[in-house]
Each structure stands twice: as C-alpha cells, then as structure tokens.
Scaffold this motif. Sequence first.
Motif, PDB file in Angstrom:
ATOM      1  N   THR A  61      -2.558   3.708   5.188  1.00 37.74           N
ATOM      2  CA  THR A  61      -3.706   3.184   4.451  1.00 37.74           C
ATOM      3  C   THR A  61      -3.896   1.743   4.895  1.00 37.74           C
ATOM      4  OG1 THR A  61      -3.338   4.644   2.547  1.00 37.74           O
ATOM      5  CG2 THR A  61      -4.664   2.654   2.186  1.00 37.74           C
ATOM      6  N   ALA A  62      -5.010   1.475   5.571  1.00 40.10           N
ATOM      7  CA  ALA A  62      -5.244   0.174   6.200  1.00 40.10           C
ATOM      8  C   ALA A  62      -5.313  -0.933   5.161  1.00 40.10           C
ATOM      9  CB  ALA A  62      -6.541   0.212   7.007  1.00 40.10           C
ATOM     10  N   GLY A  63      -4.679  -2.061   5.489  1.00 41.51           N
ATOM     11  CA  GLY A  63      -4.699  -3.210   4.602  1.00 41.51           C
ATOM     12  C   GLY A  63      -3.869  -3.044   3.356  1.00 41.51           C
ATOM     13  N   ALA A  64      -3.132  -1.925   3.254  1.00 38.46           N
ATOM     14  CA  ALA A  64      -2.322  -1.634   2.062  1.00 38.46           C
ATOM     15  C   ALA A  64      -3.152  -1.794   0.789  1.00 38.46           C
ATOM     16  CB  ALA A  64      -1.084  -2.520   2.021  1.00 38.46           C
ATOM     17  N   ALA A  65      -4.399  -1.329   0.836  1.00 45.06           N
ATOM     18  CA  ALA A  65      -5.298  -1.439  -0.307  1.00 45.06           C
ATOM     19  C   ALA A  65      -6.385  -0.374  -0.184  1.00 45.06           C
ATOM     20  CB  ALA A  65      -5.927  -2.826  -0.366  1.00 45.06           C
ATOM     21  N   TYR A  66      -6.942  -0.002  -1.327  1.00 44.90           N
ATOM     22  CA  TYR A  66      -8.058   0.942  -1.322  1.00 44.90           C
ATOM     23  C   TYR A  66      -8.906   0.716  -2.562  1.00 44.90           C
ATOM     24  CZ  TYR A  66      -5.382   3.746  -4.741  1.00 44.90           C
ATOM     25  OH  TYR A  66      -4.691   4.177  -5.850  1.00 44.90           O
ATOM     26  N   ALA A  67     -10.146   1.177  -2.503  1.00 42.71           N
ATOM     27  CA  ALA A  67     -11.061   1.117  -3.640  1.00 42.71           C
ATOM     28  C   ALA A  67     -11.395   2.537  -4.060  1.00 42.71           C
ATOM     29  CB  ALA A  67     -12.323   0.358  -3.271  1.00 42.71           C
ATOM     30  N   TYR A  68     -11.412   2.757  -5.374  1.00 41.45           N
ATOM     31  CA  TYR A  68     -11.683   4.101  -5.881  1.00 41.45           C
ATOM     32  C   TYR A  68     -12.291   3.982  -7.275  1.00 41.45           C
ATOM     33  CZ  TYR A  68     -10.857   9.048  -7.057  1.00 41.45           C
ATOM     34  OH  TYR A  68     -10.999  10.358  -7.407  1.00 41.45           O
ATOM     35  N   GLY A  69     -13.423   4.604  -7.470  1.00 40.84           N
ATOM     36  CA  GLY A  69     -14.075   4.586  -8.775  1.00 40.84           C
ATOM     37  C   GLY A  69     -14.459   3.195  -9.250  1.00 40.84           C
ATOM     38  N   GLY A  70     -14.772   2.304  -8.315  1.00 39.91           N
ATOM     39  CA  GLY A  70     -15.172   0.966  -8.684  1.00 39.91           C
ATOM     40  C   GLY A  70     -14.038   0.000  -8.949  1.00 39.91           C
ATOM     41  N   THR A  71     -12.805   0.406  -8.671  1.00 36.34           N
ATOM     42  CA  THR A  71     -11.643  -0.452  -8.889  1.00 36.34           C
ATOM     43  C   THR A  71     -10.874  -0.593  -7.579  1.00 36.34           C
ATOM     44  OG1 THR A  71     -11.471   0.245 -11.197  1.00 36.34           O
ATOM     45  CG2 THR A  71      -9.523  -0.754 -10.222  1.00 36.34           C
ATOM     46  N   ASP A  72     -10.347  -1.777  -7.322  1.00 32.63           N
ATOM     47  CA  ASP A  72      -9.527  -2.039  -6.142  1.00 32.63           C
ATOM     48  C   ASP A  72      -8.050  -1.926  -6.498  1.00 32.63           C
ATOM     49  OD1 ASP A  72     -11.770  -4.717  -5.297  1.00 32.63           O
ATOM     50  OD2 ASP A  72     -11.811  -2.643  -4.592  1.00 32.63           O
ATOM     51  N   TYR A  73      -7.289  -1.300  -5.608  1.00 31.17           N
ATOM     52  CA  TYR A  73      -5.864  -1.108  -5.835  1.00 31.17           C
ATOM     53  C   TYR A  73      -5.066  -1.652  -4.650  1.00 31.17           C
ATOM     54  CZ  TYR A  73      -7.467   2.117  -9.428  1.00 31.17           C
ATOM     55  OH  TYR A  73      -8.095   2.657 -10.520  1.00 31.17           O
ATOM     56  N   LEU A  74      -3.924  -2.251  -4.938  1.00 31.10           N
ATOM     57  CA  LEU A  74      -3.010  -2.746  -3.922  1.00 31.10           C
ATOM     58  C   LEU A  74      -1.793  -1.830  -3.829  1.00 31.10           C
ATOM     59  CD1 LEU A  74      -3.048  -6.581  -4.730  1.00 31.10           C
ATOM     60  CD2 LEU A  74      -4.400  -5.339  -3.029  1.00 31.10           C
ATOM     61  N   LEU A  75      -1.388  -1.512  -2.592  1.00 26.30           N
ATOM     62  CA  LEU A  75      -0.256  -0.629  -2.333  1.00 26.30           C
ATOM     63  C   LEU A  75       0.893  -1.414  -1.703  1.00 26.30           C
ATOM     64  CD1 LEU A  75      -2.257   2.318  -0.719  1.00 26.30           C
ATOM     65  CD2 LEU A  75      -1.276   2.284  -3.021  1.00 26.30           C
ATOM     66  N   PRO A  76       2.107  -0.873  -1.756  1.00 22.96           N
ATOM     67  CA  PRO A  76       3.221  -1.531  -1.062  1.00 22.96           C
ATOM     68  C   PRO A  76       2.948  -1.584   0.452  1.00 22.96           C
ATOM     69  CG  PRO A  76       4.032   0.128  -2.614  1.00 22.96           C
ATOM     70  CD  PRO A  76       2.547   0.319  -2.516  1.00 22.96           C
ATOM     71  N   ARG A  77       3.048  -2.772   1.031  1.00 25.45           N
ATOM     72  CA  ARG A  77       2.814  -2.946   2.470  1.00 25.45           C
ATOM     73  C   ARG A  77       4.144  -2.732   3.197  1.00 25.45           C
ATOM     74  NH1 ARG A  77       0.035  -6.787   1.960  1.00 25.45           N
ATOM     75  NH2 ARG A  77      -2.027  -6.414   2.838  1.00 25.45           N
ATOM     76  N   ASN A  78       4.425  -1.491   3.542  1.00 23.51           N
ATOM     77  CA  ASN A  78       5.732  -1.155   4.114  1.00 23.51           C
ATOM     78  C   ASN A  78       5.705  -0.981   5.630  1.00 23.51           C
ATOM     79  OD1 ASN A  78       4.286   1.204   4.033  1.00 23.51           O
ATOM     80  ND2 ASN A  78       5.895   2.446   3.095  1.00 23.51           N
ATOM     81  N   GLU A  79       4.583  -1.287   6.269  1.00 19.01           N
ATOM     82  CA  GLU A  79       4.535  -1.379   7.720  1.00 19.01           C
ATOM     83  C   GLU A  79       3.793  -2.668   8.086  1.00 19.01           C
ATOM     84  OE1 GLU A  79       4.341   1.954  11.037  1.00 19.01           O
ATOM     85  OE2 GLU A  79       2.306   1.362  10.453  1.00 19.01           O
ATOM     86  N   PRO A  80       4.467  -3.804   8.001  1.00 20.20           N
ATOM     87  CA  PRO A  80       3.805  -5.097   8.201  1.00 20.20           C
ATOM     88  C   PRO A  80       3.138  -5.242   9.560  1.00 20.20           C
ATOM     89  CG  PRO A  80       5.981  -5.391   7.224  1.00 20.20           C
ATOM     90  CD  PRO A  80       5.882  -3.962   7.616  1.00 20.20           C
ATOM     91  N   GLU A  81       3.699  -4.621  10.594  1.00 17.81           N
ATOM     92  CA  GLU A  81       3.136  -4.795  11.928  1.00 17.81           C
ATOM     93  C   GLU A  81       1.728  -4.225  12.058  1.00 17.81           C
ATOM     94  OE1 GLU A  81       6.163  -1.344  12.290  1.00 17.81           O
ATOM     95  OE2 GLU A  81       5.868  -3.166  11.104  1.00 17.81           O
ATOM     96  N   THR A  82       1.369  -3.245  11.216  1.00 20.07           N
ATOM     97  CA  THR A  82       0.004  -2.725  11.215  1.00 20.07           C
ATOM     98  C   THR A  82      -0.747  -3.083   9.936  1.00 20.07           C
ATOM     99  OG1 THR A  82       0.661  -0.591  10.248  1.00 20.07           O
ATOM    100  CG2 THR A  82       0.673  -0.761  12.658  1.00 20.07           C
ATOM    101  N   ASP A  83      -0.120  -3.879   9.063  1.00 25.19           N
ATOM    102  CA  ASP A  83      -0.739  -4.278   7.794  1.00 25.19           C
ATOM    103  C   ASP A  83      -1.137  -3.045   6.977  1.00 25.19           C
ATOM    104  OD1 ASP A  83      -1.659  -6.161   5.887  1.00 25.19           O
ATOM    105  OD2 ASP A  83      -3.711  -6.017   6.653  1.00 25.19           O
ATOM    106  N   SER A  84      -0.218  -2.095   6.901  1.00 25.89           N
ATOM    107  CA  SER A  84      -0.526  -0.798   6.297  1.00 25.89           C
ATOM    108  C   SER A  84       0.457  -0.423   5.198  1.00 25.89           C
ATOM    109  CB  SER A  84      -0.493   0.306   7.368  1.00 25.89           C
ATOM    110  OG  SER A  84      -1.450   0.099   8.359  1.00 25.89           O
ATOM    111  N   ALA A  85      -0.009   0.470   4.341  1.00 26.48           N
ATOM    112  CA  ALA A  85       0.861   1.205   3.421  1.00 26.48           C
ATOM    113  C   ALA A  85       1.080   2.579   4.046  1.00 26.48           C
ATOM    114  CB  ALA A  85       0.224   1.330   2.053  1.00 26.48           C
ATOM    115  N   LEU A  86       2.322   2.887   4.345  1.00 27.99           N
ATOM    116  CA  LEU A  86       2.644   4.058   5.157  1.00 27.99           C
ATOM    117  C   LEU A  86       3.263   5.179   4.331  1.00 27.99           C
ATOM    118  CD1 LEU A  86       2.806   5.127   8.120  1.00 27.99           C
ATOM    119  CD2 LEU A  86       5.094   4.128   8.228  1.00 27.99           C
TER     120      LEU A  86
END
Length: 309
Positions: A61-86
Amino acid sequence: MINGELIDLRAGDYAARIATAGATLVHARRGGRDLVLPFDAASELPPGWQGKTLAPWPNRTAGAAYAYGGTDYLLPRNEPETDSALHGLVGWLDWQVAEVAEDSVTLEVLLPASYAYPWALELSSRWELDAEAGLTMTLTTTCVGAARPSEAVVGAPLSDGALLPAPYGAAFHPYLLRGAGVDDCVLTVPAAAVLTADERMVPNGLVDVAGTDWDFRSGRPMAGVSVDNAFTGLPEGAWQVRVEGEGGAVVLVSDAPWAQVYTDDGLGRRAIAVEPMTCPPNALNSGDGLLTLAVGESHALACALREER
C-alpha cells in the motif's frame, strides 16, 4: 517458539509443516524433496514473508496510507525503502489451532479493529494434504465488526456515522522450488497482462504481455531472468503456474484474479515466489479488485500445490 507452534502433516508421500505464527507454510515435500523453499522455523524468521498468509491486503500500500469512505488512515510503514505498508496485518499474529489431524489443520485468528483498520475480522486458514492432490490451502475471512471513524483517526469522520464494509484483499506467499535455484527452472504463467511499477513499486500501468519480457505463457527458461510483478488476465476458473526443473515440476493452482511473481533476487535466486492474490498492489488506494465485506459477510481464497514427475 519464535514462529509459534509447528504442526506436521502427512499423506502418502507428501509432508508439510505449518507454523501458527502468520499461518505460515514452513515446508512442503514429496518423497523428501522440497516443493517450496524451506526455513528452520525453530531458529529463524522466514525471509521475505516466506510462506505467510497475507490479509487484509496483499502486497504494497503506497505511502503506508489510504483513504476510504471520506476518512484517511495511516498504516504501519514496514518497508521503508519503498515507503509502503507491506502484506497486511496478520502475517505475524499467532493463530490458534482450532482442529488438527494427521493430514490437516485449521488455524484461526481474530484481527481486532484498530486506528489503521477499524474493522474486526475473523480468519480461518485450512491446510489439507492428499496423497494424490498434494497440499490445499484455504483462507476464509469474515467481517465481525466495524467501528465508526473517530477523531483518533486522521481525517474527518463520517457525518452520518455509517458503518462501512471492510475493504479487503488477501494472498498466500509460497516460494516454489525446483532444482538448485531460479536459473535452473522453466517458468510458465498463463497471464495475458502485467502490472508495471515505478521505482517504489507503485503500479503505473497495465500492459499486454505479448512481445514483452513478461510473457511466460509458453514456458520460459529463467537463467538470467528477473521479475517482480503482478500478473492478471488469467484463464477463467482454475489456472496453473508451473516451475519445471530436474525430475518434473511444482504446480500451483488457484482461481484468484491476480498472481505476483518474484524471482527471489533479494534472497539469492533460490526459488520463485508465486502469490495468488485477490487484488493487485495498492488496491486500498486504487480500488482495483478491492473486495468489501459487510459485517457478517465472508470471503474464501484457495490455492493448491502439487508435484508432477
């Protein structure tokens, strides 16, 4: 116990070991020959998410974040080299043994709601060995609760307080093994399209594999060939990926709409990861192939592994 409890299964010439941590396939063998890349579950963690069950999203999940239903959510960034939540949130939980026999085991886990993912899921992973068919893996997930967005979550809460269905995706992550390594194999992937990606592995286009280096439909020797892409345009119903080498082939069967194929370049090119996925990478952001589970609704993903000689 670093990978939880280890359960050994056997049927005919087939044997498999499952670890409760992450509902992980430690090894699968026929007649003592490895069909997937094994690891020592008593003393090491599985490299590269080897053998793990992935949910409620597979891949990145790019940027370790996503938007759903009008709300933004932050995820654990467990692949720092790609700035992703894996690879989701259940790959390191310790699943509980619900049922076990000589040739099968069922593991279960509750993923509680959190600020990052405010839905509660019950997951059941069933592993079955058959003396002829080999190993079958089935993941069944049920949404059992949803929380209203709150001020603790980044972004504005829903104005009507509605409980949205859970955005969901899943995958398995086996590394198929034949011979001494990737360079000794012939790979067949019956996919007509491939997802390209940028330097951070964020998808940036879907292209026809015809005439490209990603066309594995007729079987391709893998000496010097690298790939780490999501494939689709797979045949309707059950499809097969084949890794052929000395003495036969390892075959993965699924009906999932996507498959990630990775030649293990970061781990020594010892095996080829073939990951049947319900959706492509970054689906929490793009919505492509993303499933939704209302409270009480379930979804099942299955795949099978066997040897052909």
